[in-house]
Design an enzyme around this catalytic site. Sequence first.
Site, PDB file in Angstrom:
ATOM      1  CG  ASP A  20      12.741   9.717   3.236  1.00  0.00           C
ATOM      2  OD1 ASP A  20      13.370   9.431   4.275  1.00  0.00           O
ATOM      3  OD2 ASP A  20      11.609   9.302   2.981  1.00  0.00           O
ATOM      4  CB  ALA A  48      -0.919  -0.001   1.213  1.00  0.00           C
ATOM      5  N   GLY A  49       0.536   2.193  -0.844  1.00  0.00           N
ATOM      6  CA  GLY A  49       1.263   3.451  -0.898  1.00  0.00           C
ATOM      7  C   GLY A  49       0.474   4.556  -0.228  1.00  0.00           C
ATOM      8  CD  GLU A  80      -5.344  -2.004  -3.773  1.00  0.00           C
ATOM      9  OE1 GLU A  80      -5.386  -2.200  -5.003  1.00  0.00           O
ATOM     10  OE2 GLU A  80      -6.038  -2.614  -2.949  1.00  0.00           O
TER      11      GLU A  80
END
Length: 1008
Positions: A768, A651-652, A656
């Site tokens: 990140d 899941a993002g 999905e």
Amino acid sequence: MRCHSFLVWNTLTVIQWTLEAVDVMLLDTSDSTTELGWRVYPDTGWDEVSVLDDRKQLIRTFEVCNINLANQNNWLATPFIQRGSASRMYVTIRFSVRDCGSVRNVASSCKETFTLYYQEVDSEQEAEQNWAIMVADAEARGSWVKIDTIAADKSFSQVEQSQPHQYQPNRRQRVNEKTRSFGPLTRKGFILGFQDSGACVSLIGVSLFYRKCPETSRYLAVFPNTPSGPELSALVQVAGTCVEHAQPQAANPPKLHCNADGDWMVPVGSCECKAGYEAGQNGTSCTACALGHFKFEAGASSCTPCPNQSRTTTDGAAKCECRSGFYRSPDDKPDAPCTAPPSAPRDLYWENEGSSLILRWRAPSDLGGRNDIHYNVLCKVCPPAAPPGSNAPPPVCLRCTEGIIFEPSQQGLSQTRVKVSNLLPRIHYIFQVQSLNGVSTLSPLPPKYLNINVSTSQAVPSQVPMMHQVSRTPDSITLSWPQPDEPNGEILDYQLRYFDKSGDEESSVLLTSETNVATVHGLISGTIYAFQIRARNEMGFGPYSGKLYFQTLMEEERAEAVQNRLPLLIGSVMGGMAFLLVGVILIFITLVRSKRRESPYSDRLQRYISTRGGVKYYVDPSTYEDPNDAVREFTREIDPAHVKIEEVIGAGEFGEVCRGRLKPIGKREITVAIKTLRSSCSDTEKRSFLNEAITMGQFDHPNVLRLEGVVTRSRPVMIITEYMENGALDAFLRENESQFSVLQLVGMLRGIAAGMKYLSEMNYVHRDLAARNVLINSNLVCKVADFGLSRFLRGDDESLPSYTAALGSKIPVRWTSLEAIQYRKFTTASDVWSFGIVMWEVMSYGERPYWDMSNQEVISALEDDYRLPAPPGCPGALHALMLDTWLKERSERPGFEQIVSTLDKLIRHPAGLKTVATHVSRPSQPLLSHASPDFSTITSVSEWLDALKMGRYKDEFSKAGITSMEIASRMTLEDIQKVGVTLLGHQKKFFNSIQLLRVHLNRGQVEV
């Protein structure tokens, strides 16, 4: 044959166990001589009498014979009988019946049958109550359940009835015996009832019993006595209990089934004797293995004698212990013989091979009983011995530097030879070859070895790494090349050889050049030539480089170039003017748009900047007024008919993440990852979703996740990328802990660093970078991914562009540099810091950085100069590089280009990965070059430290008494540490320089 045990009706029987079924008798009137006292209704019906049996003994019977009266309803009932554990009962009735044909004038009312009933109750009181109800209403059967109507097979005549109380042989021959069963029984007990409707009947005996399967021992399990099932067709499954020292089979515990006849049947599974025990002769017990025998696993196998060089000290052994000096490796099976480490190798010698040497030896005479022999080669370098009569301490040999190359490897050799390269000239080496096998590490004694002394002369140059084409004509090519990585002295000249690619290497032409540039004349136009280069010093030529191919210019290409030269010149002038005009226009547009919006970057100006100087820069999607323009410019629209979603794999943030297939027209089908956008997402979320695709669409590098395309013209909106089979790097490493060599891990880090170098060259900061945001495929290729926090770098400082995050922005503290945490200022240098954390994650196989410390504790620790210690087994060179990336001053951190170069050197020279780092709690300085200063110009320790850029240690050296170059040359690695040099990189630099200092002192090149 069934086995019976008899007793009065109101007691339980003692069971006699046999392998056949057991009948447990609850009631038997066959031998009763006393009054039974059963219930009778009416009084004129059944009558209890005593008769003589065939042995002239009295027995109690019940008789009824009211055949002259019509509508008979005579009842006889037993007292309350407890059923115990039985759920189905059997009743055997022995009786005689008078033949109605022998009686006159009663044929219509005479019967030759009676009916058998039972009634379930919990107590004698309840039985009395039910009987009273029936007596009050003779037609009310209540809870009586019919078992069967009992008919006689044989009957007697009126003449035989004339003396009912005497023994009558003919009458006994006409006794009937019937057995019936009833159930299932669920209450505490029951009453058995007999109803007569007009027959002349005599109940000679009633036997009431239930059946049990007897206790038995089979298949190394004990099965308890078990009552039969409640139905005739029922099989009661009974689990067996394994006998002592036995255990159930893993997938098949022992079971037997008890049928309604009390017989065991349908065996399932069994028990097996435990390790150290075997089945006894009768197969019903497990006996311990005798002394000197063992059995290492549970099963049906028998105990076996101990293998060679092992023994047991007690009975029931699961394994045999090795005798002193013998061992089993962790990979050996418990029944394998014990073995010993091998003896030393034999006949060690060496021979020259160019600038390298070959060590050869023979296998040990005693292999210790094993075939997994392998060898390690240790290397030491020894300074010259002190002159005779001097007071100098004896020289101390140290381990060789990491620059020496062992081919195929230094450890774990299966062959009896190794090639040693990159040896320093005029140095005395000691090589030690150890022989080991699978149990060498278990022995407290060191491996057996053989030594050999080798003194090297000055070496020839190493291989020239590459060549470049400078220019070409139809009959000439000009080439250049760098100096060898290891010249091993002054390079006198270079030798170039070349030949036509289509010809023979034997026809090579040689050309000598004293510089690193040469022009080869007399070539044929349009022809491909193979070139090789090698360098020469005073010891001779080094090895040739690999073949590189260059082609001369075609004649027509030169003519065309001449024809196009004039228009090109004119075009260049006009192009320059046009360039200036475009620049003025763009500046004007920038000034106008700056009044319209806050950002100084328009989309066109941004695109112009992105390609200035021929270098492509990243374009920030936020500079586009219409995000669809950016989508069209940087991504490829894919027909959704070519996309097939196969499986949801995660899941993002916006929907999905799936695995699927992409089959473009005319191309092969490939596996892809698909991110989908939820239909409920807002326009802002959709723009954020597509911004990642716009970002990825600008990148093209083997270590950056590749965008295949997007689907925006239908629903759902999709981003399609290449599929990385092994998923996120951190989870992959945790699942495969300790499965990779250090060299493989360094290869993964090199790929990540190369991807970040590419991104930084595009003026792009990731923000990140973490192992969770690096994906790895089935070939262990790592690719930088997840560009949700990434930004374009901008700022006034051209040497260090930056991005300043807004207040409240998400910051991954454990991976973020101090200045980015404190001032929200992100640069390539902050990405370098994050890469150092990724290095730590990789070398610790996915461990969480800073463990369970809170974010605030991490920040406080970093401000106090705390840095992560080396993970277990991490090479010192890698931890030193980590510490460089975590330097407080961002300008002192290495760039990604330096990081890639450092990792490349470690990969090319893996000996540098052998030294494991010690715990260091404070950051080091940047990795320093191992090059040594020119000792001919140095006269003091202070000058030497300055030349090494190690002036910070002057006070420590002075306090330790290191006041002359001669004393410095005798320092060992322990002396370096005692002085106060704690950083691993600095220790290595001092150690390498001291070795070269000794050589120069020995040759008289330094005045002390």
